[in-house]
Design a protein around this motif. Structure first.
Motif, short mmCIF file in Angstrom:
data_model
loop_
_atom_site.label_atom_id
_atom_site.label_comp_id
_atom_site.label_asym_id
_atom_site.label_seq_id
_atom_site.Cartn_x
_atom_site.Cartn_y
_atom_site.Cartn_z
N ARG A 62 0.84 -1.20 0.00
CA ARG A 62 0.00 0.00 0.00
C ARG A 62 0.88 1.25 0.00
NH1 ARG A 62 -5.31 0.85 2.16
NH2 ARG A 62 -6.12 2.62 0.97
N GLY A 93 -4.26 -3.75 -5.25
CA GLY A 93 -4.75 -3.10 -4.05
C GLY A 93 -3.76 -2.14 -3.42
N ARG A 127 -5.86 2.07 -3.95
CA ARG A 127 -7.30 1.87 -3.87
C ARG A 127 -8.08 3.12 -4.23
NH1 ARG A 127 -8.21 -1.97 1.52
NH2 ARG A 127 -6.65 -3.54 0.95
#
Length: 482
Positions: A315, A397, A400
């Motif tokens: 992320r 992911g 997002r």
């Protein structure tokens, strides 16, 4: 106990300085406790030691300086030299890390600390009659430092009557903070939460001149980690307790139902993840060895893990907290108070460098590599500076919120008050291995005006094109979606 033959080293590291007499006998105390910073700054401790215990030649040297001390360590550093054995040890340690085989290709181009030449020529005065000044730059080898480094390299400081000797590289935040506090460097990039902790907990009078950059960090994990939930029962590294990395990581963990722990072993059954502090340069080694399952840190160490094939991005922090600040430009408050003109010109130089980076991202990455400011491979730097949102990151992911259209790293100097307030609130709920009772009484609405040199920041931005040059609004609302 510290035993040394290096006077400057003893003055820098010792809480109290004493003389060990030859033969039996007590140690004679020379200086009082907890005053070494002040004594280093004005040279009084050095004068006292040399006057009482120095050789005849050293005492003559004192007399030849009209009672003033010889050049202290800070003055030697302003000439681009490491003045103490401690600095040499720091350099040696950095070079040893650069040679580590596990990340040799990542950190294989050397350390600029001892070898870099000053590229900004001394300028006697700024056009218009402003007095010249010298500012010594300290930095970590991460892309957060780019505006400072490229303002030096491109002569932006010199154009404004500021001489900047070769920037000094530090391996971790603790030695960089110590160098700023002790006066060995004058202007640095610091983690915003660390600047807050320094001013309101440690009592170090620092001031923020501008944001150094936005975004520029990611949670990087081992290849078998697919979700944040997979981090339960493992260790994850942060670069410092007081960092936006720690703040964002704990937001992600809480959202996944995981409790961060510090001094107990992690447990998958209890859904806990142990957080550990590791210097950024050591993180890829730790990830590859399997001693940690991931790390959250500034670029290009995240891109480097991808380039070297030892990890992946789980992320991006800029996808959790939209266009957040990470590092900010920090000086001692004395500069803002006594030389506001110098602080203003320095801020203008940094903002000009940010605009130049935005105008030529590939060139910025190349110059940081070719100039040996950052030791990571050029492909990692280019990936950090130039990449737009990769569809693969969206499908995995890692991104997002593609609608945010956030850069992997971006450059925007305006310090938004709303961000400072929200960061203080986030710090209050973030677990750290330190006493944080000082945060209880800290008003999020009051920190910005006290910590940030707002007048200087605004004037410098206006002088270099304003927020419109960066396509940024004057006011914004913080968006946080872990």
């Amino acid at each position: 106990m510290l035993v040394t033959h290096d006077l400057d080293e003893a003055l820098l590291l010792g809480d109290r300085i004493g003389l060990l007499h030859p033969g039996p006998g007590p140690l004679e105390l020379v200086t009082s406790p907890v005053t070494r910073r002040e004594q280093l700054a004005d040279g009084s401790a050095r004068r006292e030691l040399l006057a009482r215990f120095g050789s005849p030649a050293e005492r003559d040297e004192l007399s030849g300086h009209d009672g003033k001390a010889p050049d202290p360590p800070a003055a030697a550093l302003s000439a681009g030299m490491a003045s103490t054995r401690r600095e040499a040890l720091t350099i040696t340690g950095s070079l040893a890390l650069l040679a580590a085989p596990v990340v040799g290709s990542l950190l294989g181009t050397g350390d600029r600390t001892a070898t870099a030449a000053t590229t900004t020529a001394a300028t006697p005065a700024r056009p218009g009659g402003a007095a010249s000044a010298t500012l010594r730059i300290g930095y970590l080898p991460i892309t957060d430092a780019a505006p400072l480094l490229l303002a030096h390299d491109s002569g932006q400081f010199g154009k404004r009557g500021i001489t900047t000797p070769a920037p000094v590289l530090y391996r971790g935040w603790a030695p960089l903070v110590e160098a700023l506090q002790g006066g060995n460097v004058d202007i640095v990039h610091l983690l915003m939460p660390l600047a807050i902790q320094l001013r309101y907990d440690a009592g170090v009078p620092v001031k923020v001149l501008a944001w150094n950059h936005a975004n520029g960090s990611a949670l990087t994990v081992a290849k078998d980690v697919e979700r944040v939930e997979d981090l339960a029962g493992t260790k994850v590294a942060v670069p410092a307790w007081f960092s936006v990395h720690n703040v964002v990581l704990q937001k992600l963990l809480r959202k996944a139902g995981i409790k961060p722990v510090l001094d107990t072993a992690p447990s998958a059954r209890d859904r806990t993840t142990q957080l550990v502090v590791i210097p950024p340069a050591d993180m890829p080694t730790a990830l590859q060895s399997g001693s940690i399952s991931g790390y959250i840190v500034a670029e290009p160490f995240c891109a480097a893990a991808e380039v070297l094939g030892i990890g992946k991005i789980l992320r991006f922090t800029g996808d959790v907290w939209k266009d957040h600040a990470c590092c900010v430009t920090v000086v001692r408050e004395q500069l803002v108070r006594d030389r506001p003109d110098v602080a203003l010109r320095a801020t203008e130089a940094i903002i000009a460098a940010q605009l130049a980076i935005r105008g030529d991202r590939e060139g910025a990455a190349r110059r940081l590599s070719e100039g040996r400011y950052l030791p990571q491979p050029l492909p990692a730097l280019e990936r950090t500076f130039t990449a737009r949102t990769d569809p693969a990151y969206v499908s995995s992911g890692a991104v997002r919120h593609p609608e945010w259209d956030s850069r992997r790293i971006d450059f925007q100097p305006h310090p938004y008050p709303g961000y400072t307030g929200e960061l203080v609130r986030a710090m209050k709920e973030t677990v750290v291995d330190a006493n944080v009772t000082w945060l209880d009484d800290l008003d999020p609405g009051e920190v910005h005006g006290d910590l940030v040199a707002t007048d200087i920041s605004a004037a410098a931005l206006d002088a270099t094109g304003g927020l419109s040059a960066f396509g940024a609004p004057r006011v914004r609302t913080e968006v946080i979606e872990p």
